[in-house]
Design a protein around this motif. Sequence first.
Motif, mmCIF file in Angstrom:
data_model
loop_
_atom_site.group_PDB
_atom_site.id
_atom_site.type_symbol
_atom_site.label_atom_id
_atom_site.label_comp_id
_atom_site.label_asym_id
_atom_site.label_seq_id
_atom_site.Cartn_x
_atom_site.Cartn_y
_atom_site.Cartn_z
ATOM 1 N N GLN A 1 -0.009 -5.624 0.487
ATOM 2 C CA GLN A 1 -0.627 -4.683 -0.439
ATOM 3 C C GLN A 1 0.354 -4.128 -1.463
ATOM 4 O O GLN A 1 -0.051 -3.375 -2.342
ATOM 5 C CB GLN A 1 -1.268 -3.528 0.337
ATOM 6 C CG GLN A 1 -2.397 -3.958 1.247
ATOM 7 C CD GLN A 1 -3.093 -2.786 1.899
ATOM 8 O OE1 GLN A 1 -2.690 -1.638 1.766
ATOM 9 N NE2 GLN A 1 -4.176 -3.066 2.613
ATOM 10 N N ASP B 1 -8.532 -5.914 2.442
ATOM 11 C CA ASP B 1 -9.771 -6.094 1.695
ATOM 12 C C ASP B 1 -10.436 -7.397 2.116
ATOM 13 O O ASP B 1 -9.983 -8.089 3.039
ATOM 14 C CB ASP B 1 -9.495 -6.076 0.187
ATOM 15 C CG ASP B 1 -8.493 -7.143 -0.229
ATOM 16 O OD1 ASP B 1 -8.125 -7.981 0.618
ATOM 17 O OD2 ASP B 1 -8.082 -7.142 -1.404
ATOM 18 N N ASP C 1 -2.783 -3.013 -6.275
ATOM 19 C CA ASP C 1 -3.950 -2.462 -6.956
ATOM 20 C C ASP C 1 -3.567 -1.605 -8.159
ATOM 21 O O ASP C 1 -4.407 -1.356 -9.028
ATOM 22 C CB ASP C 1 -4.779 -1.617 -5.980
ATOM 23 C CG ASP C 1 -5.385 -2.460 -4.865
ATOM 24 O OD1 ASP C 1 -5.512 -3.679 -5.062
ATOM 25 O OD2 ASP C 1 -5.714 -1.892 -3.803
ATOM 26 N N ASP D 1 -11.491 2.093 2.657
ATOM 27 C CA ASP D 1 -10.112 1.889 2.200
ATOM 28 C C ASP D 1 -9.211 1.507 3.375
ATOM 29 O O ASP D 1 -8.161 2.094 3.608
ATOM 30 C CB ASP D 1 -9.584 3.146 1.518
ATOM 31 C CG ASP D 1 -9.750 4.389 2.405
ATOM 32 O OD1 ASP D 1 -10.471 4.300 3.415
ATOM 33 O OD2 ASP D 1 -9.143 5.426 2.085
#
Length: 507
Positions: A115, A63, A180, A59
């Motif tokens: 993110q 990514d 996400d 994590d």
Amino acid sequence: MELVLIVVALATPWVGTVLAAALRPAELGARAAAWAAGVGTVAAVAAGLAATLGLTSPDGPADALAHVMLILVLGLSALIQAYALRYLRGDLRQRWFAVWAGALTGSTAALVTAQTVVVFTLAWVAAGLSLVLLLATYRSLPQARQGVRRAAWSFALADAPLVLAAIVLVVAAGGDARLDDLATVAATLPDATAVILALLVVIAALGRSAQMPFHRWLPATLSAPTPVSALLHAGVVNAGAILLIRFSPLAAPIALAMAVVFAAGAATLVYATVVRLVKTDVKGRLVYSTAGQMGFMMMAVGLGAFAAAVFHLVAHGLYKSTLFLSAGTGVAAGAEKRAWPAPSPATAKTTAAAALIGSALTIGVLALGKAVIAPSATPVSLALLAFLACTAIVAVVAGLRRRMSLRTVAASAVVVAVLGLSYIAAVGWFEQLIPTPTGTQAPSPWLLVIPAALLVGIELMSRSSRFAPALSSAVYARALAASTVPTPDPGGATRPRTPSLTKEVAP
């Protein structure tokens, strides 16, 4: 360690921007900015290797998609800025280019690694503003001012929906939402609101990637210097796919949004292909080629094939930057080819043999490669492979029609094998990195038959005057009209400019 490397990679373009603005003379600042982008590229590659080798936590701060895009953005920017050192040497606008190229690189790097919704939106708007200012490198030219106006208006109209969607998502989440977690946030909204938000995101993506109905701003940027065009076509127009992939938890479950993306991509692909055939200037053909390739990328996104879209994005960035940076050589090569004697027209027997051999060769190689390299198949992957086969068959048949021999057949087989197998292997690798979100409501992949059939028909009309002559003449006339760009007069009025029948020969 990964976090430190990514921070270095994100900071170096902005450091280069400051150095380009502060150092004297301008060439020294531009050189410092290019070196800063190079240092950022090294840091991005090191971060990607650390993540690939498992030296970081699962994590981590980025990514797989972020690592790939960060290396691409910084690497291309470093190469293009290095090229611009010679291209703009002694130019009074060299400092302007170096400053805003660094700002565009930094904004895009922040965009691909963002993110959260707020960070992504701010980086998105900053990248658009930086591009508009970069297009103003030669703002003294009326054509350049027209390109700046068109790009600014298109970005303003297309980015406003994304800003509105971001505000709604932040309010619904009670703060800055992680990308996400968008599916969770969307689940708390009424169904109608979720659909509207997905469509707002789609509008922003279509605008940045010059897709219909926002396709007119890209041809208006032809007067930008070659390094600006390379940065634009190799990176910025690809951002639409990144937006849709990052916001896929919000857009992918909405069938209407995915259908709009696919339809816009298919329409732009066909339109740009037709117009490109009547363009006589090198940069004009490259511009419409980019629009068409972005259309194919959007079609892949609309079908939920995010891995294929990312591979196409990376390949297009590398390929198109190379073409733009070598545009002068291409002009000279084209002028030389026009002096060659015209080839003899192919006979009906040669055409039939070329069609048979080209089809059998392409289908056989791709089918064998798919069975060996990536035996698992989905309807989307098969449909995309079939689309690739159609375009490859057209190219192979055209080559064999010009010259049919054992040598050309063998060369065609080698080229199809190398490119086709590389495509299958690369897409398979990207599918492992970028899985398709669950619950994706994509249209039927076999709708690709429609644009494929249209492209084959266009190719036939361009190759033979005996194929639907009335339709061919009508399509040619409309394509010629569509490729006409209004040219501003010094007094502020505009007059239509038809494509020149001759190409400028580079000195």
